[in-house]
Design a protein around this motif. Structure first.
Motif, PDB file in Angstrom:
ATOM      1  N   SER A   1      24.923  14.219  -9.332  1.00  0.00           N
ATOM      2  CA  SER A   1      24.913  14.841 -10.654  1.00  0.00           C
ATOM      3  C   SER A   1      25.290  13.835 -11.739  1.00  0.00           C
ATOM      4  O   SER A   1      24.633  13.763 -12.774  1.00  0.00           O
ATOM      5  N   VAL A   2      26.316  13.073 -11.494  1.00  0.00           N
ATOM      6  CA  VAL A   2      26.777  12.097 -12.485  1.00  0.00           C
ATOM      7  C   VAL A   2      25.730  11.009 -12.703  1.00  0.00           C
ATOM      8  O   VAL A   2      25.465  10.595 -13.831  1.00  0.00           O
ATOM      9  N   GLU A   3      25.105  10.562 -11.598  1.00  0.00           N
ATOM     10  CA  GLU A   3      24.121   9.479 -11.691  1.00  0.00           C
ATOM     11  C   GLU A   3      22.713  10.002 -11.950  1.00  0.00           C
ATOM     12  O   GLU A   3      21.766   9.231 -11.941  1.00  0.00           O
ATOM     13  N   ASN A   4      22.605  11.306 -12.175  1.00  0.00           N
ATOM     14  CA  ASN A   4      21.329  11.942 -12.493  1.00  0.00           C
ATOM     15  C   ASN A   4      20.265  11.627 -11.438  1.00  0.00           C
ATOM     16  O   ASN A   4      19.134  11.286 -11.749  1.00  0.00           O
ATOM     17  N   ARG A   5      20.665  11.735 -10.169  1.00  0.00           N
ATOM     18  CA  ARG A   5      19.748  11.482  -9.053  1.00  0.00           C
ATOM     19  C   ARG A   5      19.344  12.800  -8.417  1.00  0.00           C
ATOM     20  O   ARG A   5      20.025  13.814  -8.561  1.00  0.00           O
ATOM     21  N   MET A   6      18.269  12.749  -7.686  1.00  0.00           N
ATOM     22  CA  MET A   6      17.796  13.922  -6.958  1.00  0.00           C
ATOM     23  C   MET A   6      18.741  14.178  -5.781  1.00  0.00           C
ATOM     24  O   MET A   6      19.139  13.248  -5.083  1.00  0.00           O
ATOM     25  N   MET A   7      19.093  15.432  -5.582  1.00  0.00           N
ATOM     26  CA  MET A   7      19.971  15.808  -4.481  1.00  0.00           C
ATOM     27  C   MET A   7      19.243  15.606  -3.150  1.00  0.00           C
ATOM     28  O   MET A   7      18.016  15.699  -3.077  1.00  0.00           O
ATOM     29  N   ASP A   8      20.007  15.344  -2.089  1.00  0.00           N
ATOM     30  CA  ASP A   8      19.412  15.115  -0.775  1.00  0.00           C
ATOM     31  C   ASP A   8      18.559  16.292  -0.311  1.00  0.00           C
ATOM     32  O   ASP A   8      17.479  16.097   0.246  1.00  0.00           O
ATOM     33  N   ASN A   9      19.015  17.519  -0.556  1.00  0.00           N
ATOM     34  CA  ASN A   9      18.242  18.682  -0.115  1.00  0.00           C
ATOM     35  C   ASN A   9      16.938  18.794  -0.903  1.00  0.00           C
ATOM     36  O   ASN A   9      15.901  19.165  -0.353  1.00  0.00           O
ATOM     37  N   GLU A  10      16.981  18.431  -2.185  1.00  0.00           N
ATOM     38  CA  GLU A  10      15.766  18.453  -3.001  1.00  0.00           C
ATOM     39  C   GLU A  10      14.799  17.375  -2.530  1.00  0.00           C
ATOM     40  O   GLU A  10      13.590  17.581  -2.489  1.00  0.00           O
ATOM     41  N   ARG A  11      15.334  16.233  -2.163  1.00  0.00           N
ATOM     42  CA  ARG A  11      14.512  15.140  -1.656  1.00  0.00           C
ATOM     43  C   ARG A  11      13.790  15.569  -0.377  1.00  0.00           C
ATOM     44  O   ARG A  11      12.603  15.291  -0.199  1.00  0.00           O
ATOM     45  N   LYS A  12      14.482  16.277   0.497  1.00  0.00           N
ATOM     46  CA  LYS A  12      13.863  16.764   1.739  1.00  0.00           C
ATOM     47  C   LYS A  12      12.746  17.761   1.430  1.00  0.00           C
ATOM     48  O   LYS A  12      11.691  17.741   2.068  1.00  0.00           O
ATOM     49  N   LYS A  13      12.972  18.628   0.453  1.00  0.00           N
ATOM     50  CA  LYS A  13      11.938  19.591   0.059  1.00  0.00           C
ATOM     51  C   LYS A  13      10.714  18.879  -0.499  1.00  0.00           C
ATOM     52  O   LYS A  13       9.581  19.250  -0.200  1.00  0.00           O
ATOM     53  N   VAL A  14      10.947  17.861  -1.305  1.00  0.00           N
ATOM     54  CA  VAL A  14       9.839  17.107  -1.891  1.00  0.00           C
ATOM     55  C   VAL A  14       9.035  16.420  -0.796  1.00  0.00           C
ATOM     56  O   VAL A  14       7.803  16.453  -0.798  1.00  0.00           O
ATOM     57  N   LEU A  15       9.718  15.799   0.145  1.00  0.00           N
ATOM     58  CA  LEU A  15       9.019  15.120   1.233  1.00  0.00           C
ATOM     59  C   LEU A  15       8.230  16.113   2.086  1.00  0.00           C
ATOM     60  O   LEU A  15       7.114  15.811   2.519  1.00  0.00           O
ATOM     61  N   ALA A  16       8.783  17.298   2.298  1.00  0.00           N
ATOM     62  CA  ALA A  16       8.054  18.333   3.037  1.00  0.00           C
ATOM     63  C   ALA A  16       6.817  18.772   2.259  1.00  0.00           C
ATOM     64  O   ALA A  16       5.745  18.990   2.839  1.00  0.00           O
ATOM     65  N   PHE A  17       6.951  18.896   0.942  1.00  0.00           N
ATOM     66  CA  PHE A  17       5.819  19.254   0.088  1.00  0.00           C
ATOM     67  C   PHE A  17       4.722  18.200   0.181  1.00  0.00           C
ATOM     68  O   PHE A  17       3.536  18.526   0.317  1.00  0.00           O
ATOM     69  N   ILE A  18       5.105  16.941   0.122  1.00  0.00           N
ATOM     70  CA  ILE A  18       4.123  15.848   0.203  1.00  0.00           C
ATOM     71  C   ILE A  18       3.386  15.902   1.539  1.00  0.00           C
ATOM     72  O   ILE A  18       2.159  15.756   1.581  1.00  0.00           O
ATOM     73  N   GLU A  19       4.119  16.114   2.595  1.00  0.00           N
ATOM     74  CA  GLU A  19       3.493  16.184   3.919  1.00  0.00           C
ATOM     75  C   GLU A  19       2.526  17.368   4.004  1.00  0.00           C
ATOM     76  O   GLU A  19       1.423  17.250   4.536  1.00  0.00           O
ATOM     77  N   LYS A  20       2.929  18.502   3.443  1.00  0.00           N
ATOM     78  CA  LYS A  20       2.070  19.683   3.456  1.00  0.00           C
ATOM     79  C   LYS A  20       0.794  19.423   2.656  1.00  0.00           C
ATOM     80  O   LYS A  20      -0.304  19.778   3.095  1.00  0.00           O
ATOM     81  N   GLN A  21       0.935  18.813   1.476  1.00  0.00           N
ATOM     82  CA  GLN A  21      -0.236  18.499   0.663  1.00  0.00           C
ATOM     83  C   GLN A  21      -1.187  17.575   1.413  1.00  0.00           C
ATOM     84  O   GLN A  21      -2.397  17.753   1.383  1.00  0.00           O
ATOM     85  N   ASP A  22      -0.621  16.591   2.076  1.00  0.00           N
ATOM     86  CA  ASP A  22      -1.445  15.652   2.829  1.00  0.00           C
ATOM     87  C   ASP A  22      -2.219  16.380   3.917  1.00  0.00           C
ATOM     88  O   ASP A  22      -3.404  16.123   4.127  1.00  0.00           O
ATOM     89  N   ASN A  23      -1.571  17.306   4.600  1.00  0.00           N
ATOM     90  CA  ASN A  23      -2.233  18.080   5.654  1.00  0.00           C
ATOM     91  C   ASN A  23      -3.372  18.927   5.093  1.00  0.00           C
ATOM     92  O   ASN A  23      -4.423  19.061   5.727  1.00  0.00           O
ATOM     93  N   ILE A  24      -3.172  19.490   3.913  1.00  0.00           N
ATOM     94  CA  ILE A  24      -4.221  20.302   3.282  1.00  0.00           C
ATOM     95  C   ILE A  24      -5.451  19.443   3.003  1.00  0.00           C
ATOM     96  O   ILE A  24      -6.576  19.838   3.294  1.00  0.00           O
ATOM     97  N   PHE A  25      -5.227  18.251   2.459  1.00  0.00           N
ATOM     98  CA  PHE A  25      -6.369  17.393   2.144  1.00  0.00           C
ATOM     99  C   PHE A  25      -7.048  16.866   3.408  1.00  0.00           C
ATOM    100  O   PHE A  25      -8.261  16.665   3.414  1.00  0.00           O
ATOM    101  N   VAL A  26      -6.301  16.668   4.468  1.00  0.00           N
ATOM    102  CA  VAL A  26      -6.924  16.261   5.735  1.00  0.00           C
ATOM    103  C   VAL A  26      -7.866  17.359   6.220  1.00  0.00           C
ATOM    104  O   VAL A  26      -8.988  17.082   6.666  1.00  0.00           O
ATOM    105  N   LYS A  27      -7.451  18.618   6.098  1.00  0.00           N
ATOM    106  CA  LYS A  27      -8.315  19.736   6.498  1.00  0.00           C
ATOM    107  C   LYS A  27      -9.572  19.787   5.642  1.00  0.00           C
ATOM    108  O   LYS A  27     -10.673  20.006   6.144  1.00  0.00           O
ATOM    109  N   ILE A  28      -9.408  19.587   4.334  1.00  0.00           N
ATOM    110  CA  ILE A  28     -10.564  19.605   3.425  1.00  0.00           C
ATOM    111  C   ILE A  28     -11.527  18.470   3.782  1.00  0.00           C
ATOM    112  O   ILE A  28     -12.742  18.673   3.854  1.00  0.00           O
ATOM    113  N   GLU A  29     -10.973  17.293   4.010  1.00  0.00           N
ATOM    114  CA  GLU A  29     -11.819  16.154   4.362  1.00  0.00           C
ATOM    115  C   GLU A  29     -12.552  16.395   5.682  1.00  0.00           C
ATOM    116  O   GLU A  29     -13.723  16.018   5.828  1.00  0.00           O
TER     117      GLU A  29
END
Length: 119
Positions: free
Chosen positions: A40-68
């Motif tokens: 909070s003090v260093e205005n960084r992303m929280m670890d739990n938010e970082r995990k959610k973002v990485l999960a989102f990225i992986e999910k998006q990648d999987n969606i595009f693999v299916k489309i391709e």
């Protein structure tokens, strides 16, 4: 910041109910109180938010693999039949255009996410 192997200790005084509120936040986010304060003090992303973002990225990648994969299947079918109707070609072309737009938007989002992860 450079870590010279020494850890510092900071004591702060806060109201007991505020401390309990912070601990509740930590429990919900599954992070430590130290991480909550530092991030909070260093205005960084929280670890739990970082995990959610990485999960989102992986999910998006999987969606595009299916489309391709679907695109490749259509291309294989057309190559085998050596024919595609004008209507089907137009729908396919529209889908490819839409996918290109979505991929460009996704890349912009990823650039923003990566810049946030780097903090």
């Amino acid at each position: 910041m450079e870590n010279d192997g020494k850890e510092g200790l900071i004591l702060i005084r806060i109201q007991k109910n505020r401390k309990e509120h912070w601990k509740k936040i930590c429990l919900e986010k599954q992070i430590s109180l130290t991480n909550l304060i530092i991030d909070s003090v260093e205005n960084r992303m929280m670890d739990n938010e970082r995990k959610k973002v990485l999960a989102f990225i992986e999910k998006q990648d999987n969606i595009f693999v299916k489309i391709e994969t679907n695109i490749n299947q259509i291309a294989k079918m057309v190559n085998g039949q050596k024919f595609i109707s004008e209507n089907e070609l137009q729908k396919f072309s529209n889908q490819l255009t839409e996918i290109a737009k979505l991929k460009a938007q996704q890349n912009e989002v990823f650039i923003n996410i990566y810049s946030m992860l780097g903090k």
